[in-house]
Design a protein around this motif. Sequence first.
Motif, PDB file in Angstrom:
ATOM      1  N   PRO A  11       0.827  -1.207   0.000  1.00 61.15           N
ATOM      2  CA  PRO A  11       0.000   0.000   0.000  1.00 61.15           C
ATOM      3  C   PRO A  11       0.861   1.257   0.000  1.00 61.15           C
ATOM      4  CG  PRO A  11      -0.868  -1.602   1.551  1.00 61.15           C
ATOM      5  CD  PRO A  11       0.444  -2.141   1.078  1.00 61.15           C
ATOM      6  N   ASP A  12       0.350   2.298  -0.630  1.00 64.93           N
ATOM      7  CA  ASP A  12       0.990   3.614  -0.760  1.00 64.93           C
ATOM      8  C   ASP A  12       2.117   3.655  -1.784  1.00 64.93           C
ATOM      9  OD1 ASP A  12      -0.669   4.969   1.048  1.00 64.93           O
ATOM     10  OD2 ASP A  12       0.537   4.307   2.754  1.00 64.93           O
ATOM     11  N   THR A  13       2.378   2.532  -2.477  1.00 61.62           N
ATOM     12  CA  THR A  13       3.344   2.563  -3.581  1.00 61.62           C
ATOM     13  C   THR A  13       2.802   3.462  -4.686  1.00 61.62           C
ATOM     14  OG1 THR A  13       4.063   0.306  -3.095  1.00 61.62           O
ATOM     15  CG2 THR A  13       4.607   1.177  -5.261  1.00 61.62           C
ATOM     16  N   LEU A  14       3.656   4.311  -5.240  1.00 55.68           N
ATOM     17  CA  LEU A  14       3.255   5.206  -6.316  1.00 55.68           C
ATOM     18  C   LEU A  14       3.765   4.649  -7.635  1.00 55.68           C
ATOM     19  CD1 LEU A  14       1.710   7.899  -6.463  1.00 55.68           C
ATOM     20  CD2 LEU A  14       3.938   9.056  -6.588  1.00 55.68           C
ATOM     21  N   ILE A  15       2.829   4.350  -8.548  1.00 61.94           N
ATOM     22  CA  ILE A  15       3.156   3.765  -9.851  1.00 61.94           C
ATOM     23  C   ILE A  15       2.493   4.597 -10.937  1.00 61.94           C
ATOM     24  CG2 ILE A  15       2.905   1.739 -11.343  1.00 61.94           C
ATOM     25  CD1 ILE A  15       4.782   1.160  -9.133  1.00 61.94           C
ATOM     26  N   GLY A  16       3.285   5.237 -11.767  1.00 64.40           N
ATOM     27  CA  GLY A  16       2.736   5.997 -12.892  1.00 64.40           C
ATOM     28  C   GLY A  16       1.749   7.066 -12.482  1.00 64.40           C
ATOM     29  N   GLY A  17       1.901   7.615 -11.297  1.00 62.61           N
ATOM     30  CA  GLY A  17       0.989   8.639 -10.822  1.00 62.61           C
ATOM     31  C   GLY A  17      -0.221   8.098 -10.087  1.00 62.61           C
ATOM     32  N   TYR A  18      -0.280   6.776  -9.900  1.00 65.00           N
ATOM     33  CA  TYR A  18      -1.377   6.141  -9.177  1.00 65.00           C
ATOM     34  C   TYR A  18      -0.865   5.585  -7.856  1.00 65.00           C
ATOM     35  CZ  TYR A  18      -3.505   6.415 -13.792  1.00 65.00           C
ATOM     36  OH  TYR A  18      -3.978   6.864 -15.004  1.00 65.00           O
ATOM     37  N   ARG A  19      -1.632   5.786  -6.808  1.00 70.89           N
ATOM     38  CA  ARG A  19      -1.210   5.317  -5.483  1.00 70.89           C
ATOM     39  C   ARG A  19      -1.967   4.041  -5.117  1.00 70.89           C
ATOM     40  NH1 ARG A  19       1.736   7.651  -1.793  1.00 70.89           N
ATOM     41  NH2 ARG A  19       1.582   9.684  -2.864  1.00 70.89           N
ATOM     42  N   ILE A  20      -1.217   2.991  -4.815  1.00 74.33           N
ATOM     43  CA  ILE A  20      -1.823   1.701  -4.461  1.00 74.33           C
ATOM     44  C   ILE A  20      -2.536   1.802  -3.108  1.00 74.33           C
ATOM     45  CG2 ILE A  20      -1.380  -0.736  -3.954  1.00 74.33           C
ATOM     46  CD1 ILE A  20      -0.867  -0.055  -6.855  1.00 74.33           C
ATOM     47  N   VAL A  21      -3.764   1.312  -3.059  1.00 71.35           N
ATOM     48  CA  VAL A  21      -4.509   1.240  -1.798  1.00 71.35           C
ATOM     49  C   VAL A  21      -4.413  -0.177  -1.230  1.00 71.35           C
ATOM     50  CG1 VAL A  21      -6.771   1.463  -0.687  1.00 71.35           C
ATOM     51  CG2 VAL A  21      -6.088   3.077  -2.495  1.00 71.35           C
ATOM     52  N   ARG A  22      -4.792  -1.166  -2.052  1.00 74.63           N
ATOM     53  CA  ARG A  22      -4.699  -2.562  -1.609  1.00 74.63           C
ATOM     54  C   ARG A  22      -4.842  -3.483  -2.816  1.00 74.63           C
ATOM     55  NH1 ARG A  22     -10.078  -1.266  -0.347  1.00 74.63           N
ATOM     56  NH2 ARG A  22     -11.625  -2.683  -1.277  1.00 74.63           N
ATOM     57  N   GLN A  23      -4.478  -4.731  -2.622  1.00 72.97           N
ATOM     58  CA  GLN A  23      -4.651  -5.732  -3.673  1.00 72.97           C
ATOM     59  C   GLN A  23      -6.116  -6.168  -3.708  1.00 72.97           C
ATOM     60  OE1 GLN A  23      -1.905  -9.113  -3.593  1.00 72.97           O
ATOM     61  NE2 GLN A  23      -3.547 -10.442  -4.317  1.00 72.97           N
ATOM     62  N   LEU A  24      -6.662  -6.270  -4.930  1.00 77.15           N
ATOM     63  CA  LEU A  24      -8.042  -6.728  -5.099  1.00 77.15           C
ATOM     64  C   LEU A  24      -8.109  -8.197  -5.497  1.00 77.15           C
ATOM     65  CD1 LEU A  24      -9.634  -3.736  -7.078  1.00 77.15           C
ATOM     66  CD2 LEU A  24     -10.007  -4.306  -4.662  1.00 77.15           C
ATOM     67  N   ALA A  25      -7.196  -8.599  -6.372  1.00 75.63           N
ATOM     68  CA  ALA A  25      -7.246  -9.967  -6.891  1.00 75.63           C
ATOM     69  C   ALA A  25      -5.873 -10.370  -7.398  1.00 75.63           C
ATOM     70  CB  ALA A  25      -8.271 -10.066  -8.022  1.00 75.63           C
ATOM     71  N   ALA A  26      -5.671 -11.673  -7.517  1.00 75.61           N
ATOM     72  CA  ALA A  26      -4.420 -12.206  -8.061  1.00 75.61           C
ATOM     73  C   ALA A  26      -4.739 -13.457  -8.865  1.00 75.61           C
ATOM     74  CB  ALA A  26      -3.441 -12.539  -6.935  1.00 75.61           C
ATOM     75  N   GLY A  27      -4.037 -13.624  -9.973  1.00 74.94           N
ATOM     76  CA  GLY A  27      -4.212 -14.803 -10.802  1.00 74.94           C
ATOM     77  C   GLY A  27      -2.882 -15.227 -11.374  1.00 74.94           C
ATOM     78  N   GLY A  28      -2.926 -16.215 -12.252  1.00 75.32           N
ATOM     79  CA  GLY A  28      -1.692 -16.730 -12.821  1.00 75.32           C
ATOM     80  C   GLY A  28      -0.958 -15.744 -13.701  1.00 75.32           C
ATOM     81  N   PHE A  29      -1.659 -14.678 -14.138  1.00 75.65           N
ATOM     82  CA  PHE A  29      -1.050 -13.750 -15.084  1.00 75.65           C
ATOM     83  C   PHE A  29      -0.817 -12.362 -14.521  1.00 75.65           C
ATOM     84  CE2 PHE A  29      -2.333 -17.165 -17.662  1.00 75.65           C
ATOM     85  CZ  PHE A  29      -1.426 -17.199 -18.709  1.00 75.65           C
ATOM     86  N   GLY A  30      -1.184 -12.138 -13.284  1.00 76.39           N
ATOM     87  CA  GLY A  30      -0.922 -10.822 -12.722  1.00 76.39           C
ATOM     88  C   GLY A  30      -1.757 -10.533 -11.494  1.00 76.39           C
ATOM     89  N   LEU A  31      -1.684  -9.270 -11.095  1.00 74.88           N
ATOM     90  CA  LEU A  31      -2.389  -8.821  -9.903  1.00 74.88           C
ATOM     91  C   LEU A  31      -3.221  -7.595 -10.237  1.00 74.88           C
ATOM     92  CD1 LEU A  31       0.903  -9.436  -9.013  1.00 74.88           C
ATOM     93  CD2 LEU A  31      -0.284  -9.608  -6.838  1.00 74.88           C
ATOM     94  N   VAL A  32      -4.291  -7.408  -9.490  1.00 74.83           N
ATOM     95  CA  VAL A  32      -5.151  -6.243  -9.660  1.00 74.83           C
ATOM     96  C   VAL A  32      -5.229  -5.528  -8.321  1.00 74.83           C
ATOM     97  CG1 VAL A  32      -7.428  -5.383 -10.334  1.00 74.83           C
ATOM     98  CG2 VAL A  32      -6.501  -7.444 -11.421  1.00 74.83           C
ATOM     99  N   TYR A  33      -5.050  -4.203  -8.385  1.00 74.38           N
ATOM    100  CA  TYR A  33      -5.064  -3.378  -7.176  1.00 74.38           C
ATOM    101  C   TYR A  33      -6.167  -2.337  -7.252  1.00 74.38           C
ATOM    102  CZ  TYR A  33      -0.176  -5.009  -7.194  1.00 74.38           C
ATOM    103  OH  TYR A  33       0.968  -5.769  -7.256  1.00 74.38           O
ATOM    104  N   LEU A  34      -6.646  -1.944  -6.082  1.00 78.22           N
ATOM    105  CA  LEU A  34      -7.415  -0.715  -5.971  1.00 78.22           C
ATOM    106  C   LEU A  34      -6.388   0.390  -5.800  1.00 78.22           C
ATOM    107  CD1 LEU A  34      -9.952   1.027  -5.508  1.00 78.22           C
ATOM    108  CD2 LEU A  34      -9.843   0.390  -3.087  1.00 78.22           C
TER     109      LEU A  34
END
Length: 336
Positions: A11-34
């Motif tokens: 949480p709070d990681t800044l990526i491309g101008g977006y701040r991570i709140v939390r992980q929403l989902a994970a699968g074999g091909f990647g992760l999805v964050y709010l």
Amino acid sequence: MSKTKPAPLPPDTLIGGYRIVRQLAAGGFGLVYLALDSSGQPVALKEYLPSALAVRAPGELLPVVPPEKLSLYRLGLKSFFEEGRALAQISHPSVVSVLNFFRENETVYMVMNYLEGASLQEFIVTARGLKKKKVMREATIRSLFDEVLRGLRIVHQHKMLHLDIKPANIFITDENKAVLIDFGAAREVLNTEGNFVRPMYTPGFAAPEMYKRNTGMGPWTDIYAVGACMYSCMQGYPPHDAPQRLEKDRLASSLARLRGVYSDNLIEVVQWCMATDPLSRPQSVFALQKELNREDEPQFTQPGLVDKVRWRLGGLIGGAAPAPARPSERSSFMDP
């Protein structure tokens, strides 16, 4: 290489101008964050990070990819990026909106609108638990898939295929709108290379041609999955996967159990969509929409003695099921 799944960004990681709140989902091909954009609006941020090709330690930003898997990793990354570029050109309420996509930390991120609600899979599981005669009402199934097909038709018009339609990838928003999410283009590109160790398909929803190499796929491939999703809404669980069906097809006998519960037309539409021969399916979303939206007087055929004997024998008398015919001109948006 360790089988440990890549660690999510904290949480709070800044990526491309977006701040991570939390992980929403994970699968074999990647992760999805709010995440939050620069104005504080919530977005869904999808990160390409296939767990069979890369690892990432907790607290780290960069994935680690073994040299022997680097070319495959980059191939999937390129496909994921191109998928984001294509989806960003599509604007339809039944297709997830891609707001942005960018490269950072030696991977790719896709920014999508944040949806609140639940997947169709969650609705099916809940409905199945009620143990009613109908898992979902026919009017609900018709209305839901009318929306799904409207979105899928636009996708196909943009020369794209979804390739991973299943109840978990049909999202029902709090406003009761159906939205297609989680496209599978990167999966399919990796699958064609033949070196990837994880399944590229979802058993029960993947068309037979997805299990074969160098087999032509098209709108009919997604249409098979749509039929399997409708089947799940009626039965409460997925159909047998394609290899099982090619060995011994029980689809007709399974659908025969639903005679009298759902209209003949809806049952026939599902069987038409799920033909094992791609040429026997609807060849376009438009053809399927036309059949699904017929408003003739519905007919409900009660199962006969022969049907009941077949169920007890676990299949059709005399072997394989007959090839599905084009549905008869009977339909309804209303339940009996």
